[in-house]
Design an enzyme around this catalytic site. Structure first.
Site, mmCIF file in Angstrom:
data_model
loop_
_atom_site.group_PDB
_atom_site.id
_atom_site.type_symbol
_atom_site.label_atom_id
_atom_site.label_comp_id
_atom_site.label_asym_id
_atom_site.label_seq_id
_atom_site.Cartn_x
_atom_site.Cartn_y
_atom_site.Cartn_z
ATOM 1 N N VAL A 1 0.869 -1.170 0.000
ATOM 2 C CA VAL A 1 0.000 0.000 0.000
ATOM 3 C C VAL A 1 0.907 1.221 0.000
ATOM 4 C CG1 VAL A 1 -1.821 1.263 1.213
ATOM 5 C CG2 VAL A 1 -1.784 -1.249 1.294
ATOM 6 N N ALA B 1 3.500 10.199 0.392
ATOM 7 C CA ALA B 1 4.690 10.418 1.227
ATOM 8 C C ALA B 1 5.394 9.069 1.283
ATOM 9 C CB ALA B 1 4.296 10.898 2.619
ATOM 10 N N GLU C 1 4.450 -7.966 2.821
ATOM 11 C CA GLU C 1 4.791 -8.852 3.933
ATOM 12 C C GLU C 1 4.323 -8.267 5.259
ATOM 13 O OE1 GLU C 1 8.358 -9.011 1.025
ATOM 14 O OE2 GLU C 1 6.756 -7.622 1.569
ATOM 15 N N CYS D 1 12.272 -6.974 1.536
ATOM 16 C CA CYS D 1 13.250 -5.922 1.818
ATOM 17 C C CYS D 1 13.873 -6.175 3.190
ATOM 18 C CB CYS D 1 12.585 -4.546 1.767
ATOM 19 S SG CYS D 1 11.450 -4.211 3.146
#
Length: 136
Positions: free
Chosen positions: A45, A49, A57, A88
């Protein structure tokens, strides 16, 4: 693909289809199986910003915790593109909070699973909850 892995792939695909990725145009879905055998899914999502967005995840882990799960038994991350869409760094640590070193992390593209890793392979010598354990 095993039935368990197929179920994770389908759940990640359904979540990926609902991703909110207007900036990167790179939708990602993730699905995990908890200690009760239940599947929880999430999608990325994004936010105008940029740092305020969330990864797929993280969404799947939040859904697991909200559903009463506390342990990740396996997780699958589904993304597009030629390269592997591995979690990540921040998500590797999020996974570590609820998983052990041998937990399988499957990385998939639309065609299916591309590669599987253990958490230890993606986050060796990790810092986890037991690191903070103290003798009382």
């Amino acid at each position: 693909m095993s039935p368990d892995l197929s179920a994770l792939f389908e759940a990640a695909g359904a979540a990926r289809a609902r991703a909110h990725a207007p900036y990167s145009n790179f939708p990602v879905g993730a699905a995990l199986r908890d200690e009760h055998g239940r599947i929880h899914a999430g999608c990325n999502v994004e936010n105008a910003a940029y740092p305020a967005g969330t990864c797929a995840e993280a969404g799947a882990i939040a859904a697991m915790v909200a559903g009463g799960g506390r342990a990740i038994r396996s997780i699958l991350v589904l993304g597009d593109g030629a390269g592997l869409v591995t979690p990540c760094g921040a998500c590797r640590q999020r996974i570590r909070e609820f998983a052990v070193g041998t937990t399988p992390i499957h990385v998939a593209g639309p065609e299916g699973v591309r590669r599987s890793f253990t958490l230890d392979a993606l986050l060796p010598a990790s810092f986890g909850p037991e690191t903070l354990a103290t003798d009382a």
